[in-house]
Scaffold this motif. Structure first.
Motif, short mmCIF file in Angstrom:
data_model
loop_
_atom_site.label_atom_id
_atom_site.label_comp_id
_atom_site.label_asym_id
_atom_site.label_seq_id
_atom_site.Cartn_x
_atom_site.Cartn_y
_atom_site.Cartn_z
N GLY A 509 0.80 -1.22 0.00
CA GLY A 509 0.00 0.00 0.00
C GLY A 509 0.83 1.26 0.00
N GLY A 510 2.07 1.17 0.51
CA GLY A 510 2.96 2.33 0.51
C GLY A 510 3.88 2.40 -0.68
N HIS A 511 3.72 1.49 -1.63
CA HIS A 511 4.57 1.47 -2.82
C HIS A 511 4.27 2.69 -3.70
CE1 HIS A 511 6.39 0.07 -6.58
NE2 HIS A 511 7.04 -0.84 -5.86
N SER A 512 5.29 3.19 -4.37
CA SER A 512 5.12 4.37 -5.20
C SER A 512 4.13 4.14 -6.34
CB SER A 512 6.47 4.81 -5.78
OG SER A 512 7.04 3.77 -6.57
N ALA A 513 3.95 2.89 -6.76
CA ALA A 513 3.01 2.61 -7.84
C ALA A 513 1.58 2.98 -7.45
CB ALA A 513 3.08 1.12 -8.23
N MET A 514 1.28 2.97 -6.16
CA MET A 514 -0.08 3.27 -5.71
C MET A 514 -0.46 4.73 -5.96
SD MET A 514 -1.60 0.57 -4.60
CE MET A 514 -1.20 -1.13 -4.16
N VAL A 515 0.52 5.60 -6.04
CA VAL A 515 0.22 7.01 -6.27
C VAL A 515 0.73 7.48 -7.62
CG1 VAL A 515 0.14 7.61 -3.82
CG2 VAL A 515 2.33 7.68 -5.01
N ASP A 516 1.17 6.55 -8.44
CA ASP A 516 1.62 6.90 -9.78
C ASP A 516 0.44 7.40 -10.60
OD1 ASP A 516 2.26 6.38 -12.73
OD2 ASP A 516 4.21 6.03 -11.78
N ILE A 517 0.64 8.47 -11.35
CA ILE A 517 -0.44 9.07 -12.12
C ILE A 517 -1.03 8.10 -13.13
CG2 ILE A 517 1.14 10.00 -13.86
CD1 ILE A 517 -0.69 12.43 -14.06
N GLN A 518 -0.23 7.19 -13.62
CA GLN A 518 -0.72 6.25 -14.63
C GLN A 518 -1.61 5.16 -14.03
OE1 GLN A 518 2.30 4.98 -17.47
NE2 GLN A 518 3.64 6.61 -16.75
N ASN A 519 -1.62 5.05 -12.71
CA ASN A 519 -2.43 4.03 -12.06
C ASN A 519 -3.66 4.59 -11.38
OD1 ASN A 519 -0.94 1.76 -12.68
ND2 ASN A 519 0.44 2.01 -10.94
N VAL A 520 -3.99 5.83 -11.69
CA VAL A 520 -5.01 6.51 -10.91
C VAL A 520 -6.35 5.80 -10.92
CG1 VAL A 520 -5.63 8.00 -12.84
CG2 VAL A 520 -6.14 8.72 -10.53
N LEU A 521 -6.70 5.16 -12.00
CA LEU A 521 -8.01 4.54 -12.08
C LEU A 521 -7.96 3.02 -11.94
CD1 LEU A 521 -9.65 6.67 -14.89
CD2 LEU A 521 -9.74 6.96 -12.42
N ARG A 522 -6.87 2.50 -11.45
CA ARG A 522 -6.76 1.06 -11.24
C ARG A 522 -7.00 0.73 -9.77
NH1 ARG A 522 -1.71 -1.72 -12.96
NH2 ARG A 522 -3.11 -3.51 -13.11
N GLU A 523 -7.53 -0.46 -9.54
CA GLU A 523 -7.76 -0.92 -8.18
C GLU A 523 -6.43 -1.17 -7.48
OE1 GLU A 523 -10.52 -1.33 -6.61
OE2 GLU A 523 -12.07 -1.22 -8.17
N PRO A 524 -6.31 -0.78 -6.19
CA PRO A 524 -5.07 -1.09 -5.45
C PRO A 524 -4.72 -2.58 -5.50
CG PRO A 524 -6.40 0.45 -4.20
CD PRO A 524 -7.23 0.05 -5.38
N ARG A 525 -5.73 -3.42 -5.52
CA ARG A 525 -5.48 -4.87 -5.60
C ARG A 525 -4.77 -5.22 -6.90
NH1 ARG A 525 -8.23 -9.15 -3.07
NH2 ARG A 525 -8.11 -11.14 -4.19
N ASP A 526 -5.20 -4.62 -8.02
CA ASP A 526 -4.57 -4.90 -9.31
C ASP A 526 -3.15 -4.34 -9.35
OD1 ASP A 526 -6.93 -6.07 -10.08
OD2 ASP A 526 -7.69 -4.27 -11.07
N ILE A 527 -2.98 -3.15 -8.78
CA ILE A 527 -1.64 -2.56 -8.75
C ILE A 527 -0.70 -3.42 -7.92
CG2 ILE A 527 -0.30 -0.53 -8.09
CD1 ILE A 527 -2.88 1.12 -8.43
N ALA A 528 -1.17 -3.85 -6.76
CA ALA A 528 -0.34 -4.68 -5.89
C ALA A 528 0.04 -5.98 -6.57
CB ALA A 528 -1.09 -4.96 -4.58
N ARG A 529 -0.91 -6.58 -7.31
CA ARG A 529 -0.60 -7.81 -8.01
C ARG A 529 0.52 -7.58 -9.03
NH1 ARG A 529 -5.06 -8.47 -10.52
NH2 ARG A 529 -6.16 -9.65 -8.90
N GLY A 530 0.41 -6.47 -9.77
CA GLY A 530 1.45 -6.17 -10.73
C GLY A 530 2.80 -5.94 -10.08
N VAL A 531 2.80 -5.23 -8.96
CA VAL A 531 4.06 -4.94 -8.25
C VAL A 531 4.73 -6.22 -7.78
CG1 VAL A 531 5.01 -3.94 -6.14
CG2 VAL A 531 3.44 -2.60 -7.54
N ILE A 532 3.96 -7.07 -7.10
CA ILE A 532 4.57 -8.25 -6.49
C ILE A 532 4.95 -9.30 -7.53
CG2 ILE A 532 2.52 -9.68 -6.05
CD1 ILE A 532 3.60 -10.01 -3.16
N GLU A 533 4.32 -9.26 -8.70
CA GLU A 533 4.66 -10.21 -9.76
C GLU A 533 5.89 -9.77 -10.53
OE1 GLU A 533 1.21 -10.59 -12.15
OE2 GLU A 533 0.22 -12.04 -10.83
N VAL A 534 6.06 -8.46 -10.70
CA VAL A 534 7.12 -7.97 -11.57
C VAL A 534 8.39 -7.66 -10.80
CG1 VAL A 534 7.77 -6.09 -13.12
CG2 VAL A 534 5.49 -7.09 -13.26
N GLU A 535 8.26 -7.06 -9.64
CA GLU A 535 9.45 -6.66 -8.90
C GLU A 535 10.09 -7.86 -8.21
OE1 GLU A 535 8.61 -2.02 -7.74
OE2 GLU A 535 8.43 -3.55 -6.19
#
Length: 779
Positions: A509-535
């Motif tokens: 939840g504190g990852h920079s991707a959560m406040v990235d402008i390109q992720n503004v309309l994505r669900e935090p759950r989807d963002i978190a999935r992308g973060v933990i899968e890619v990083e």
């Protein structure tokens, strides 16, 4: 009718423990020593160890901590294991050492290696009681249910709805002690429920129950010989009798007493809940009082009370009816119905809590010191919370005259908890033991305080709404921040969506991707999935146990449960792969433009790949969306109009509507009347001669920004369903081509320009989607 035999065969197990069970050889001197086994606690642990040959063993104590509680049992177990007495070692019965070590690593990270629960698990034994957070209880329960470990030290929480394969139950202590030291035995019906845990269906047909404490056999014996339990009396009757006894000693029955004595709150709140259902606008005050008194006379409790008790019960019902009528007169009854708050709390919120802060609408963080001070100062005035404070904090910390702990001490613990600090670090930073912190957490933070704050915030919102004040999101969501132990909106959303582990929610939840402008309309759950899968590196950061469960909670992908490992999410030197999904493109038209201009030249075609056009399988109630370049241009333009404030998960509803565009007859009836069903076949960006985002109205205020309206124009291909007989007329008028015709029904594809008008209200970090309308553009 034949009587049912409820007796349980009871025997004395002579020589079950022998002197030889406690003789061991000192490894340093080589001498043969005898472990001191005179205490009941020593014998209870020894009995449990010897019983493991039959299957899983649970050792029960009615208290959690202290020398006589579960913590004391764990200390005794570890003491025996250090001495090498020749009894079965729980670790030797562990069936999966890798799983045990994985959960042990999780406990070490959260509670520290020296916490008794961590040390016990390392020895192959689970510690389980009500002060331990739910995520941890579930983790160790799985070890028991899967047969990984075969011994648990527990309180009654393990008997409350948890179906575990316990073969032998050792009763060490079936009584607890009050704060004054007076022993309070368990009720026979509670012991009977506990005994029923041994030999549960599906795991064993028989169970063994051993009372290891002969001094408490008198409490167990009625269950063993099948005697009936205590008489069942309604709680209402018991409370009325207690009140009656108090009045006989000189106490005056007043509204202040009913709303000021914590012991009477179950009586007061129960009656209020019943009467609120009875109260309606057409019922006058006196009629309501009479109806309340009549209702009291018809309760089950009234049938059990003597005449004086019945009169007292009717009086209390009538007094509460008068109180509720007063709240109705002052317009506060709707608040109670809408919020579910206790009637006795409403006035206190208005008179004591509201003035405690000058501006409830400007708080930016749930750990704002002024916010926590205001809320705790109000909570400290509540009698039931005062009682819980005295139970949770050590007696030596309670300051006269009210004998309450210093408020700053609790505030510091609450702030650390909301900030996501681990229990071992909270203990270290407040100079307490982990067990002390768990007691304060279990008794106060996660229950008593969270319940009070939830009601207070609901009433606060309702009250301030009447003065056109909207409280800050940090205040409105404070109950959830308290419940989950997180401090960011994204972490809160992750926990609310089912993420089990707080540490994972805090870090993701504190990852920079959560406040990235390109992720503004994505669900935090989807963002978190992308973060933990890619990083890389999340396995090391979270630990294998939490990592695997977090991947399960977020949803597996083709990357597999192991995931990539490497430098870690916090390594500044790592390559930064895109965590935003497989179809992101940083070269999409408009990304480098100034706010408001980003979509002007976006003309990319929409892919036929369903995953790129927003069509996907349903997951947890939402579609799993991946956006193509055109759609990203739309999102970024909507985002830029919002002044970089539109970063709430709620805002995703805008783009859902923009992408799905499932039109019905009503939305285009003025243009395509009677032409049948209309669906959108594809969507592309608007032509280059005008901006993709046609208009937007943004208002700035000192406290934030509000986006009133966004209008977005698309070129689209519509598939219009209509009777076959209308094809010539429609084709001549609107053009297009027929893509289906069975002689009765047909569909024709038409090129159209769509205008989407989204009514959005954005304040601080939240967004509320008021309305989304899609129609054909005038062009």
């Amino acid at each position: 009718m034949q009587a049912v035999d409820t007796t349980i065969p009871a025997h004395t197990l002579n020589d079950f423990l022998q002197d030889s069970d406690f003789r061991f050889r000192n490894e340093t001197t080589g001498n043969l020593n005898t472990f001191q086994f005179g205490s009941v606690k020593t014998q209870a642990i020894a009995v449990a160890r010897k019983s493991m040959a039959l299957g899983t063993v649970a050792v029960f104590s009615a208290t959690k901590t202290g020398d006589q509680g579960v913590a004391g049992l764990a200390d005794e177990l570890l003491r025996q294991l250090r001495s090498n007495v020749p009894l079965p070692r729980p670790l030797d019965s562990v069936t999966d050492r890798a799983r045990l070590d994985s959960v042990g690593d999780y406990l070490t990270r959260e509670y520290g290696p020296n916490w008794v629960g961590t040390a016990s698990l390392t020895a192959g034994v689970v510690v389980h009681h009500g002060d331990i957070p739910q995520e941890t209880r579930e983790a160790v329960e799985e070890l028991l249910s899967d047969g990984v470990v075969r011994m648990v030290l527990c309180t009654g929480t393990l008997a409350e709805g948890v179906n575990l394969p316990i073969r032998t139950l050792v009763l060490y202590a079936v009584q607890r002690r009050s704060r004054t030291g007076r022993p309070i035995p368990m009720l026979a019906r509670d012991i009977r429920n506990l005994v029923g845990r041994a030999g549960r269906a599906g795991s064993s047909t028989k169970g063994l129950v051993i009372c290891a404490n002969p001094n408490q056999w008198s409490a167990v014996r009625p269950v063993a010989i099948g005697q009936p339990g205590e008489d069942v009396h309604g709680a209402l009757r018991s409370l009325v009798q207690a009140l009656q006894n108090s009045i006989q000693t000189g106490t005056r029955l007043t509204t202040e007493l009913l709303e000021g004595a914590a012991a009477l709150f179950p009586l007061t709140d129960g009656i209020d809940s019943t009467l609120i259902e009875l109260l309606h606008d057409e019922l006058g005050d006196e009629e309501f009082r009479q109806a309340a008194a009549a209702l009291a006379r018809n309760t089950f409790a009234a049938q059990q009370l003597d005449q004086r008790g019945q009169t007292l019960l009717s009086t209390v019902f009538a007094m509460r009816a008068t109180r509720l009528s007063d709240l109705r007169t002052r317009g506060r009854m709707p608040w109670i119905r809408e919020t579910g708050a206790r009637a006795r709390l409403v006035d206190s919120v208005v008179t004591d809590l509201v003035p405690a802060l000058d501006s409830w609408d400007t708080i930016e963080s749930p750990v704002d010191e002024s916010l926590l001070d205001a809320v705790l100062a109000w909570a400290y005035r509540q009698p039931d919370f005062q009682a819980d404070l005295r139970e949770a904090f050590p007696a030596e910390e309670q300051v006269p005259p009210l004998n309450l702990p210093d408020r700053a001490s609790l505030r510091d613990i609450v702030a650390l908890w909301i900030n996501g600090t681990s229990f071992q670090d909270i203990a270290s930073q407040t100079s307490r033991s982990v067990d002390e912190i768990l007691r304060i957490y279990g008794k106060l933070v996660s229950y008593s305080l969270a319940t009070l704050v939830e009601q207070a915030v609901a009433v606060l919102q309702r009250h301030l709404a009447d003065t056109d004040v909207v409280i800050a999101d940090a205040v409105a969501m404070l109950p959830e921040y308290l419940r989950f132990g997180v401090s960011t909106p994204a972490a809160r959303a992750l926990m609310a969506s089912g993420l089990r582990h707080r540490r994972a929610a805090v870090l993701l939840g504190g990852h920079s991707a959560m406040v990235d402008i390109q992720n503004v309309l994505r669900e935090p759950r989807d963002i978190a999935r992308g973060v933990i899968e890619v990083e890389t590196g999340w396995t090391e950061t979270l630990g294998r146990f939490v990592y695997d469960r977090t991947r399960q909670d977020l949803g597996e992908s083709s990357a597999g449960p192991g995931g990539p490992e490497g430098s870690g999410p916090d390594d500044p030197d790592r390559d930064d792969p895109d965590p935003y999904g497989p179809n992101r493109s940083t070269e999409a038209a408009g990304f480098g433009e100034e706010p408001g201009q980003g979509g002007k030249d976006a003309t990319a075609e929409v892919s036929d790949d369903p995953a790129r056009t927003g069509e996907a399988e349903e997951a947890d109630g939402w579609s799993d969306f991946y956006f193509d370049a055109t759609e990203l241009a739309v999102i970024d333009n909507v985002r830029s109009l919002a002044g970089d404030i539109l970063d709430s998960a709620d805002a995703a509803r805008v783009v859902r509507e923009l992408l799905e565009l499932e039109l019905d007859d009503r939305s285009i009836a003025s243009v395509l009347a009677d032409l049948g069903d209309v669906v959108v076949k594809s969507v592309s960006a608007a032509p280059t001669d005008f901006p993709l985002v046609e208009s937007g109205t943004v208002h700035e205020y000192d406290y934030g920004m509000r986006l009133d309206e966004v209008a977005v124009t698309f070129d689209a291909v519509l598939s219009v369903g209509l009777p076959s007989t209308l094809i010539p007329q429609v084709g001549d008028t609107l053009g297009g081509f027929v893509d289906y015709n069975d002689g009765e029904r047909a569909s024709i594809e038409l090129a159209a320009r769509l205008l989407c008008t989204a009514q959005v209200r954005v304040e601080f970090e939240g967004a509320e989607i008021v309305e989304v309308a899609i129609s054909l553009s005038d062009e």
